[in-house]
Design a protein around this motif. Structure first.
Motif, PDB file in Angstrom:
ATOM      1  N   UNK A 106       3.385   9.508  -6.436  1.00  0.00           N
ATOM      2  CA  UNK A 106       4.168  11.295  -5.968  1.00  0.00           C
ATOM      3  C   UNK A 106       5.199  11.382  -6.884  1.00  0.00           C
ATOM      4  N   UNK A 107       5.141  13.177  -7.333  1.00  0.00           N
ATOM      5  CA  UNK A 107       6.101  13.266  -8.423  1.00  0.00           C
ATOM      6  C   UNK A 107       7.271  13.666  -8.196  1.00  0.00           C
ATOM      7  N   UNK A 108       8.087  14.300  -8.982  1.00  0.00           N
ATOM      8  CA  UNK A 108       9.650  14.769  -8.128  1.00  0.00           C
ATOM      9  C   UNK A 108       9.282  15.848  -7.079  1.00  0.00           C
ATOM     10  N   UNK A 109      10.245  15.652  -6.183  1.00  0.00           N
ATOM     11  CA  UNK A 109      10.667  16.964  -5.102  1.00  0.00           C
ATOM     12  C   UNK A 109      10.761  16.036  -3.493  1.00  0.00           C
ATOM     13  N   UNK A 110       9.869  15.060  -3.325  1.00  0.00           N
ATOM     14  CA  UNK A 110      10.196  13.893  -2.493  1.00  0.00           C
ATOM     15  C   UNK A 110      10.793  13.238  -2.103  1.00  0.00           C
ATOM     16  N   UNK A 111      11.568  14.019  -1.381  1.00  0.00           N
ATOM     17  CA  UNK A 111      13.172  12.951  -1.756  1.00  0.00           C
ATOM     18  C   UNK A 111      12.722  11.233  -0.463  1.00  0.00           C
ATOM     19  N   UNK A 112      11.916  12.056   0.223  1.00  0.00           N
ATOM     20  CA  UNK A 112      12.058  11.339   2.097  1.00  0.00           C
ATOM     21  C   UNK A 112      11.196   9.968   1.762  1.00  0.00           C
ATOM     22  N   UNK A 113      10.057   9.726   0.617  1.00  0.00           N
ATOM     23  CA  UNK A 113       9.243   8.667  -0.431  1.00  0.00           C
ATOM     24  C   UNK A 113       9.371   8.224  -1.586  1.00  0.00           C
ATOM     25  N   UNK A 114      10.388   7.613  -1.945  1.00  0.00           N
ATOM     26  CA  UNK A 114      10.499   7.262  -2.769  1.00  0.00           C
ATOM     27  C   UNK A 114       9.638   5.671  -3.587  1.00  0.00           C
ATOM     28  N   UNK A 115       9.849   5.029  -4.485  1.00  0.00           N
ATOM     29  CA  UNK A 115       8.997   3.790  -4.717  1.00  0.00           C
ATOM     30  C   UNK A 115       9.771   3.460  -5.387  1.00  0.00           C
ATOM     31  N   UNK A 116      10.997   2.842  -4.424  1.00  0.00           N
ATOM     32  CA  UNK A 116      11.797   1.826  -3.945  1.00  0.00           C
ATOM     33  C   UNK A 116      11.146   0.567  -3.210  1.00  0.00           C
ATOM     34  N   UNK A 117      11.214  -0.165  -3.832  1.00  0.00           N
ATOM     35  CA  UNK A 117      10.026  -1.609  -2.860  1.00  0.00           C
ATOM     36  C   UNK A 117      11.428  -1.997  -1.618  1.00  0.00           C
ATOM     37  N   UNK A 118      12.571  -2.427  -1.443  1.00  0.00           N
ATOM     38  CA  UNK A 118      13.322  -2.283  -1.176  1.00  0.00           C
ATOM     39  C   UNK A 118      13.555  -1.895   0.183  1.00  0.00           C
ATOM     40  N   UNK A 119      14.440  -0.247  -0.726  1.00  0.00           N
ATOM     41  CA  UNK A 119      14.567   0.941   0.875  1.00  0.00           C
ATOM     42  C   UNK A 119      12.967   1.528   1.783  1.00  0.00           C
ATOM     43  N   UNK A 120      11.540   0.965   1.323  1.00  0.00           N
ATOM     44  CA  UNK A 120      10.118   0.930   1.930  1.00  0.00           C
ATOM     45  C   UNK A 120      10.082  -0.184   2.861  1.00  0.00           C
ATOM     46  N   UNK A 174       0.747  -1.201  -0.041  1.00  0.00           N
ATOM     47  CA  UNK A 174      -0.011  -0.212  -0.072  1.00  0.00           C
ATOM     48  C   UNK A 174       0.849   1.267  -0.243  1.00  0.00           C
ATOM     49  N   UNK A 175       1.978   1.020   0.909  1.00  0.00           N
ATOM     50  CA  UNK A 175       2.799   2.473   0.551  1.00  0.00           C
ATOM     51  C   UNK A 175       3.589   2.487  -0.242  1.00  0.00           C
ATOM     52  N   UNK A 176       3.769   1.713  -1.183  1.00  0.00           N
ATOM     53  CA  UNK A 176       4.576   1.355  -2.180  1.00  0.00           C
ATOM     54  C   UNK A 176       4.073   2.309  -3.792  1.00  0.00           C
ATOM     55  N   UNK A 177       2.160   1.359  -3.321  1.00  0.00           N
ATOM     56  CA  UNK A 177       1.875   2.852  -4.364  1.00  0.00           C
ATOM     57  C   UNK A 177       1.349   3.831  -4.324  1.00  0.00           C
ATOM     58  N   UNK A 178       1.253   4.672  -2.702  1.00  0.00           N
ATOM     59  CA  UNK A 178       0.866   5.829  -2.751  1.00  0.00           C
ATOM     60  C   UNK A 178       2.837   6.282  -3.108  1.00  0.00           C
TER      61      UNK A 178
END
Length: 352
Positions: free
Chosen positions: A22-36, A14-18
Motif C-alpha cells: 500500500x502506498x502513502x495515505x492509508x494510516x489504518x494499515x501500516x507495514x509495522x509487524x508489531x502493530x499488526x 499475509x496481512x503484513x505483505x499486503x
C-alpha cells in the motif's frame, strides 16, 4: 472460491505483505509487524466478544480457498476518538458583508471537527492486484455491511469511511503542501507514517481556528473532497451501500469522509435470513451469503435465488461457509435493487 472471514493471528505474515504494497495515505494499515500482531490479537478478541468496546477492531481477510492465499483485507473499527482524539475538517461557509462597501461575500472555510467521535469506521480496505476482477472487490468491501446489519447493537448510530485523498503522480498531496506542511514542517509521507503510530502530535501542531480555503493554492482547493484515483472504485461501492459525502474531510490530504446512519444502510434494509439447503443452485442474481455467527463469520459471493425463506447452495459453497443444511444464512444482492432491476418483495423472502 474466495471467502471473507475474521482475521486470525496466523494471518500475520499475509496481512503484513499486503500492507507493504500500500502506498502513502492509508494510516489504518501500516507495514509495522508489531502493530499488526497486536491488531490481530485485538481482532480475535473482538470477534470472540471479549475485547473492551473501546478497542474492538473487526479485521477481515479474503482467502482463496483453493490455495489458502490471503488476497485482501478490510476492517470495521467499532468506535473512534474515545481513547485519542479523532480529527476531521468540516467544510462550512462564512459570510462577510458590508452595506457601506456594498459587499456580500460567501467564503468557504475549514473547521477542525471532532464530530466522528464514537462513530464506527470502515477502514483498511485493500485488495491485491491479482484479485481485482469479477465480484472480488464487491465481496471484500460489502461483506462488512452484512456484519453490521446482523450485529447493529455493536455500533453507534453513525458509520463513516475516510477516502484516500487526491495525490499527484509523484505521490505528493496538493492539499498537504498548501496547508499541513506549514504547521507540521514535514513531508506528507512522514506525517502519514507518524499518524499510524501516534496521533498526539496532531493536537500539538494542528491549527484550531477556521481556515479560509481561498488562502490555499488553486491545486489544493481542487483537491478538497477529491478521491485518489486508486480509491474511486472503493468510493463507488460505499455509495451503493448508502454512504454519502457531507462536507467532512481528512485533515491531511483533504479526501472525502463518507458517512451514513446504520439503519439507512442497504444491508439493514435489503438483507434477509433464509434457511440453507444443499442442491443445485437455481438461476438467480449475484449475491453475498454469510453465516450468522460473529466468532466464525464467513461471506461468499454466489448466485442466489431465495424462495419461501430458503436458499439452495451447492455443497462446496456450504462447505466454504462451514454451514450445514438447515442452518440459517443471511443474503443480499450484490447490486442495489434499483441498479440491478430487482426489488425485495414485502413479506416474502424472495429476490425478484
Amino acid at each position: 472460491m474466495l471467502i471473507v472471514r475474521p482475521a486470525a493471528p496466523t494471518d500475520l505474515d499475509a496481512v503484513l505483505e499486503l500492507a507493504r504494497q500500500i502506498g502513502p495515505g492509508m494510516t489504518t494499515l501500516k507495514a509495522d509487524r508489531g502493530a499488526l500482531e497486536r491488531r490481530l490479537e485485538i481482532a480475535s478478541a473482538s470477534f470472540a466478544g471479549t475485547a473492551a468496546p473501546i478497542e474492538c477492531d473487526y479485521l477481515f481477510v479474503m482467502e482463496d480457498c483453493a490455495t489458502g492465499r490471503v488476497g485482501g483485507v478490510c476492517a470495521i473499527k467499532r468506535s473512534v476518538g474515545l481513547d485519542e482524539p479523532f480529527y476531521s475538517y468540516r467544510l462550512g461557509t462564512m459570510i462577510h458583508s458590508s452595506a457601506e462597501a456594498n459587499v456580500f461575500a460567501q467564503m468557504q472555510a475549514l473547521y477542525l471537527s471532532y464530530d466522528m467521535t464514537g462513530c464506527a469506521e470502515l477502514c483498511s480496505l485493500y485488495l491485491h492486484p491479482d484479485y481485482r476482477q469479477g465480484l472480488n472487490g464487491k465481496l471484500l468491501s460489502k461483506s462488512r455491511f452484512l456484519f453490521i446489519a446482523q450485529f447493529p447493537e455493536l455500533f453507534s448510530e453513525r458509520i463513516f469511511a475516510e477516502m484516500r485523498g487526491y495525490q499527484d503522480i509523484d505521490g505528493s498531496s496538493p492539499f498537504w503542501e498548501s496547508l499541513g506542511r506549514h504547521f507540521f514542517k514535514m513531508d506528507f509521507q512522514a506525517a502519514d507514517d507518524m499518524c499510524g503510530r501516534d496521533k498526539a502530535f496532531i493536537s500539538q501542531l494542528m491549527p484550531r481556528h477556521p481556515l479560509y480555503t481561498a488562502l490555499l493554492s488553486e491545486e489544493a482547493r481542487a483537491a478538497i473532497g477529491k478521491t485518489h484515483v486508486d480509491t474511486v472504485p472503493a468510493r463507488r461501492l460505499l455509495e451503493q451501500e448508502g454512504l454519502r459525502y457531507e462536507g467532512y474531510l481528512d485533515i491531511f490530504d483533504g479526501g472525502p469522509v463518507l458517512q451514513a446512519k446504520v439503519g439507512d444502510l442497504r444491508a439493514s434494509r435489503e438483507s434477509m435470513r433464509v434457511v440453507a439447503e444443499a442442491g443445485t443452485a437455481l438461476a438467480g442474481v449475484d449475491a453475498l451469503v454469510s453465516t450468522t455467527s460473529m466468532r466464525d463469520f464467513r461471506v461468499i459471493a454466489a448466485r442466489a435465488a431465495p424462495e419461501g425463506g430458503r436458499l439452495v447452495l451447492p455443497p462446496e459453497q456450504l462447505d466454504a461457509l462451514r454451514c450445514a443444511p438447515g442452518e440459517e444464512v443471511v443474503t443480499m444482492p450484490v447490486q442495489p435493487a434499483r441498479a440491478a432491476g430487482i426489488r425485495k418483495q414485502e413479506n416474502s423472502a424472495t429476490f425478484s
